[in-house]
Design a protein around this motif. Structure first.
Motif, short mmCIF file in Angstrom:
data_model
loop_
_atom_site.label_atom_id
_atom_site.label_comp_id
_atom_site.label_asym_id
_atom_site.label_seq_id
_atom_site.Cartn_x
_atom_site.Cartn_y
_atom_site.Cartn_z
N THR B 109 -3.11 -0.09 -3.25
CA THR B 109 -3.12 -1.22 -2.13
C THR B 109 -4.03 -1.14 -0.95
O THR B 109 -4.49 -2.02 -0.67
N GLU B 110 -4.06 0.24 -0.56
CA GLU B 110 -5.04 0.30 0.74
C GLU B 110 -6.23 0.90 0.54
O GLU B 110 -7.33 0.61 1.37
N VAL B 111 -6.54 1.65 -0.37
CA VAL B 111 -7.82 2.36 -0.60
C VAL B 111 -8.86 1.98 -1.42
O VAL B 111 -10.09 1.53 -1.24
N TYR B 114 -10.12 -4.06 -4.72
CA TYR B 114 -8.97 -4.60 -5.61
C TYR B 114 -9.61 -4.64 -7.23
O TYR B 114 -9.23 -4.51 -7.97
N ARG B 115 -10.97 -4.90 -7.12
CA ARG B 115 -11.89 -4.94 -8.42
C ARG B 115 -11.95 -3.80 -9.20
O ARG B 115 -11.94 -3.54 -10.32
N ARG B 116 -12.00 -2.56 -8.31
CA ARG B 116 -12.07 -1.41 -8.95
C ARG B 116 -10.86 -0.59 -9.19
O ARG B 116 -10.57 0.37 -9.72
N ALA B 117 -9.75 -1.32 -8.99
CA ALA B 117 -8.43 -1.01 -8.99
C ALA B 117 -8.01 -1.00 -10.44
O ALA B 117 -6.91 -0.30 -11.09
N GLY B 215 -8.06 -0.15 16.55
CA GLY B 215 -9.00 1.07 16.18
C GLY B 215 -8.11 2.09 15.50
O GLY B 215 -8.60 3.22 15.23
N ALA B 216 -7.19 1.72 14.60
CA ALA B 216 -6.54 2.88 13.95
C ALA B 216 -7.22 2.96 12.75
O ALA B 216 -8.20 2.20 12.06
N THR B 217 -6.98 4.17 12.35
CA THR B 217 -7.60 4.87 11.11
C THR B 217 -6.74 4.18 9.78
O THR B 217 -5.45 4.00 10.12
N ARG B 218 -7.35 4.56 8.77
CA ARG B 218 -6.27 4.04 7.58
C ARG B 218 -4.99 4.60 7.66
O ARG B 218 -3.95 4.09 7.42
N ASN C 22 -6.93 11.42 8.69
CA ASN C 22 -7.17 10.19 7.83
C ASN C 22 -7.89 10.90 6.57
O ASN C 22 -7.46 10.37 5.54
N ARG C 23 -8.83 11.86 6.55
CA ARG C 23 -9.51 12.16 5.24
C ARG C 23 -8.70 13.09 4.31
O ARG C 23 -8.60 12.60 3.20
N ILE C 24 -7.55 13.74 5.08
CA ILE C 24 -6.93 14.59 4.18
C ILE C 24 -6.00 13.54 3.53
O ILE C 24 -5.61 13.91 2.40
N ALA C 25 -5.33 12.66 4.25
CA ALA C 25 -4.40 11.62 3.53
C ALA C 25 -5.07 10.85 2.47
O ALA C 25 -4.63 11.04 1.23
N THR C 26 -6.30 10.45 2.60
CA THR C 26 -6.98 9.72 1.43
C THR C 26 -7.22 10.90 0.35
O THR C 26 -7.09 10.63 -1.00
N VAL C 27 -7.45 12.34 0.59
CA VAL C 27 -7.80 13.06 -0.52
C VAL C 27 -6.43 13.45 -1.11
O VAL C 27 -6.36 13.34 -2.42
#
Lengths: 296, 323, 295
Positions: B109-111, B114-117, B215-218, C22-27
């Motif tokens: 959902t977040e990373v 959509y098309r590559r999911a 400015g939040a990271t994911r 953040n990077r760790i989470a993605t990994v």
């Protein structure tokens, strides 16, 4: 559809001589004809959705072989009133109608009246064209089929006749098997009209049929309306005043009535009369404000 | 008043404006209603018929149905070891599957755009479609022998260390609580993932965008915007996974070791409710059979309760999300 | 972080620890996916590798030999026949019933209390373990009418019913309301509207959902344990006498010490996976091609 025995005069005659007080150019010359037989008689009709009163005390008559327009600002209940004429409001669970709506003398909301039978006589075209995901042929043949017609030749005739009346035949006659979903907006709406015509209703109700279409498609539909007027009675809801002046014989102006103490709104019929009169010599100030564009 | 049929409408008796609702229409509605009611009827019948068959067991043991000893030879049927086994294997499965499933759900959902999911979704669907018996077959013929060696290594590694030794000491053949837990984890991942996805998808985009706009990271957005909204729904998804794990029969039956013991040793063989029913039913009769069916009744009751709670939570989360 | 005036504008990523977290989470999220892919791929490869050695036309049609028989003797013919019979019967019972139930929920029940209860309990019913369904049919049918393929079909049907109801309900919801209105406006009864406009519009999605339910049912073993009494002979009459199915044979052979039986189990597993896979692909294809409701 019965041919009325009345002496309803539909041919063009001399323009009406009574000129409006203001020196406005009269609309296209149209005979003042005596109204034909009454098709609908609404008497003190109020419509409720649950406890919300959408429309209050509407009384008017719709006459045969005329085009009657319902105009007014949004939220004034004109679509609600239209839908009471073929009992489409029944589909909404909380909808209720008070008052009497008579269709050719018989009460539409009587005890034993079947909405199915009502809708087979009073057809409807919707704001956004809604062709079935079937072929063009099957779209038009749908109505006759559910009425029991299964003879292939007769269906072919009905389909061709309806598509011709809807001015769509030439464009689709070679691809009747193509899906109805593939048509442009204007064509799709004409398909929906052909679909309605196929069961040869008595009345055709139109709920803002051109609002989703471009001007050229709109003009095609307005021509169509004038062409079929002699065989059907048409009631059209429109928010386009020019359209009302172009096509309709009679116009009903609805508006919103606000009750300040109880903070409620409801729709009311403000004025109803011949189209020229409504637009050039309105009796009510609210009508005048609306048709001259002072209020939206 | 009667209206004549028009020219387009086929000739025949004129249809009056008033007519009764066609018989076909009313019949159709009744049939549709009856079909819907079948759901309720079947659920009630399940409850009644299985309980009736299990009555001899309830009568014979009374509260002893929760006893520790299960011995058909001596007509003792205490279900505690199976309840324990079900609980332990389900817990292991959840501990492993939930982080993984939620991680994949967030990934989708977040990373991933959509098309590559799609390939990822295909993999999850593929995982869901592998039948339980195939997991069991692979489990017992391939996985168990392989993991037996790993157990041996771990066990020798933790020998002597207080708590770990109790948990991970004394391995045997590889068929054990833990093995069953692992296989169950694979099997419940698809449902927990897909439900978590649904729940996360109801988080309003406004909240997510608001977080990003600050400015939040994911990760921070997920912690701040997604998690508060979806934690309720994800709990529901987890409960559904639990229900699925509890009821999983065949894979568990093949790899759990079929030994009715209550022990802390996760690498030791054990048994679970559905597994013992499947394994011992063919030879059972009389009170023995009633006991097995009774285990089924317990299973039914537990999973119904869990599913009702889970569906209520998920339903409420969905409503709040879209409010 | 964008810094305030007076200093150089810094539009780079979040600094230091936040970026690392953040990077760790993605990994970790990617690792989660990989953790799932690896065993899946491994299982599929194993099944294909071990199963394909034994698959042949003879394997798919021959009778089931005793367990001791070596791998090239016999096959799983009766199991395939049994699966088709039992799953076929279950489908014929559950799918129409499920579609009608969904029609009730979506077209008639609306938001009424009964419809909401039925919808909720249908969801709950999807979580009932398959073994419980088997015990249920055992208690209510087999004790009276003996083991039979039909009993197995009843159990599988009960498993399929809530799944079909739910997926059909979702599909019916997707049919736009203007289509229904158009049909009503031509004087159709509700039954006609549903059968001639709504169902044909949703048929792609409905069929696709049914195929997925069939795929699930075809792989079920537990409910069949108590209803068909796994045998080895082919039984052409699903209504009387014990029967067998592909998953049942896999289960029986999985615990067998004989390598021939184990090989047959792998072959049967491959057959089952192929069937499930084909059904899944068909469902996807139908969804892609046959679901278009409006312009």
């Amino acid at each position: 559809m019965e041919q009325p025995e009345q002496e309803s005069v539909t041919s063009l005659q001399q323009p009406q001589t009574a000129a409006p007080p203001r020196a406005q150019p009269a609309p296209e010359p149209e005979a003042y004809s005596e109204p034909g037989s009454t098709v609908f008689d609404a008497e003190k009709v109020s419509c409720y959705y649950g406890s919300f009163r959408a429309v209050t005390d509407v009384s008017l008559s719709i006459y045969e072989n005329e085009i009657t327009a319902f105009i007014g600002p949004s939220g004034c209940g004109k679509t609600t009133v239209l839908r009471t004429l073929n009992r489409m409001n029944d589909l909404v669970a909380s909808a209720r109608v008070e008052g009497d709506v008579r269709y050719r003398g018989a009460s539409l909301y009587g005890k034993d009246v079947s909405p199915i039978a009502v809708r087979r006589r009073i057809g409807m075209v919707f704001q956004k064209p809604n062709p079935f995901p079937k072929s063009i042929y099957d779209n038009v043949a749908y109505g006759p089929r559910i009425n029991g017609e299964h003879n292939r030749k007769k269906l072919d005739e009905i389909v061709e006749r309806s598509l011709r009346q809807a001015a769509l035949w030439d464009e689709v006659k070679n691809r009747l098997k193509a899906s109805g979903l593939g048509l442009s907006g204007g064509q799709a709406q004409r398909l929906c009209i052909a679909r309605t015509l196929a069961v040869e209703p008595d009345v055709i109700l139109m709920d803002e049929p051109c609002s989703a279409l471009d001007p050229i498609a709109t003009s095609a539909i307005e021509d169509l309306m004038r062409d079929i007027k002699s065989r059907y009675t048409i009631v059209i809801v429109t928010h386009n005043m020019q359209q009302a002046t172009r096509v309709s014989d009679r116009t009903a102006f609805f508006s919103v009535l606000r009750n300040e103490e109880s903070d409620t709104r409801t729709g009311v019929l403000v004025e109803y009369g011949r189209t020229e009169q409504i637009f050039h010599d309105p009796s009510d100030s609210r009508t005048e404000a609306y048709v001259t564009g002072q209020v939206g | 008043m009667t209206q004549q049929a028009g020219p387009g409408i086929p000739a025949g008796p004129a249809r009056p404006l008033s007519e009764r609702r066609p018989l076909g229409d009313r019949t159709f509605q009744v049939i549709a209603l009856a079909a819907g009611l079948m759901v309720l009827v079947i659920l009630v019948l399940i409850a009644f018929s299985t309980t009736q068959q299990a009555l001899p067991w309830f009568k014979a043991e009374g509260w002893g149905i929760f006893g520790k000893t299960w011995n058909p030879a001596t007509q003792q049927f205490g279900a505690l070891s199976f309840i324990y086994g079900t609980a332990v294997t389900s817990a292991i499965a959840l501990i492993m599957a939930v982080p993984v499933s939620v991680g994949i759900a967030l990934l989708l959902t977040e990373v991933v755009p959509y098309r590559r999911a799609r390939p990822i979704v295909y993999v999850i669907d593929l995982l869901a479609v592998v039948p339980s018996v195939v997991w069991g077959l692979w489990g017992i013929l391939v996985f168990v022998p392989w993991i037996a060696k790993i157990y041996a290594h771990i066990a020798s590694g933790v020998a002597g260390i207080p708590v770990l030794d109790d948990l991970f000491g004394s391995p045997t053949s590889g068929a054990s609580f833990f093995t069953a837990g692992i296989i169950l984890a694979f099997m419940i991942t698809p449902i927990v993932t897909s439900l978590s996805r649904e729940v996360i998808a109801t988080v309003p985009a406004i909240d997510k965008e608001g977080a990003y706009a600050l400015g939040a990271t994911r990760l921070e957005m997920i912690q701040g915007a997604v998690w508060p909204h979806s934690k309720g729904g994800i709990v529901g998804a987890v409960l559904l996974g639990l229900g699925r794990a509890m009821g999983e029969t065949i894979a568990a039956a093949l790899v759990i070791g079929s030994s009715a013991t209550i022990t802390s040793h996760l690498f030791a063989p054990g048994d679970s409710m559905p597994a013992v029913i499947a394994n011992q039913f063919p030879e059972a009769s009389g009170t023995f059979r009633a006991a097995l069916i009774g285990l089924g009744v317990l299973l039914f009751v537990f999973t119904i309760i869990i599913n009702v709670i889970a569906r209520t939570i998920v339903g409420r989360a969905a409503e709040q999300g879209s409010a | 972080m964008v810094t305030t005036t007076g200093e150089q504008l810094n539009l780079r990523e979040a600094k230091g620890w936040r970026r690392t977290k953040n990077r760790i989470a993605t990994v970790l999220m990617v690792v989660a996916f990989v953790l799932v892919v690896i065993p899946l791929v491994f299982v599929l490869i194993t099944v294909v590798a071990r199963g394909i050695k034994i698959i042949s036309w003879q394997f798919l049609t021959a009778q089931i030999p005793p367990s001791v028989a070596p791998a090239d003797v016999g096959g799983i013919g009766p199991a395939i026949v049994g699966t088709f019979q039992i799953v076929g019967l279950a489908t014929v019972m559950a799918v129409p019933l499920g579609i009608l139930g969904a029609i009730y929920l979506n077209e008639y029940g609306g938001r009424g209390p009964l419809a909401r209860l039925i919808g909720f309990m249908a969801d709950v019913m999807t979580g009932v373990p398959s073994i419980v369904m088997g015990l249920f049919i055992f208690s209510i049918w087999v004790l009276r009418f003996q083991f039979s393929g039909f009993a197995g079909a009843l159990a599988l049907g009960c498993l399929m019913l809530p799944v079909v109801i739910r997926s059909t309900d979702e599909m019916l919801k997707l049919v736009p309301n203007p289509l229904r209105e158009g049909s009503y406006a031509l004087g159709a009864t509700k039954a006609r509207v549903t059968m001639t406009v709504v169902l044909p519009a949703a048929v792609g999605g409905i069929v696709s959902g049914a195929l997925l339910a069939i795929a699930r049912a075809a792989g079920e073993t537990a409910p069949l344990l108590f209803t068909i009494l796994t045998v080895t002979a082919v039984n052409r009459n699903p209504f009387s006498g014990p029967n067998t199915s592909i998953p049942s044979q896999i289960f029986v052979n999985a615990t067998s010490p004989y390598p021939g039986a184990q090989d047959r189990a792998w072959g049967a597993a491959l057959t089952l996976i192929v069937i499930a896979f084909v059904l899944m692909l068909a469902a996807r294809f139908i969804t892609a091609r046959f679901t278009r409701y409006s312009r």
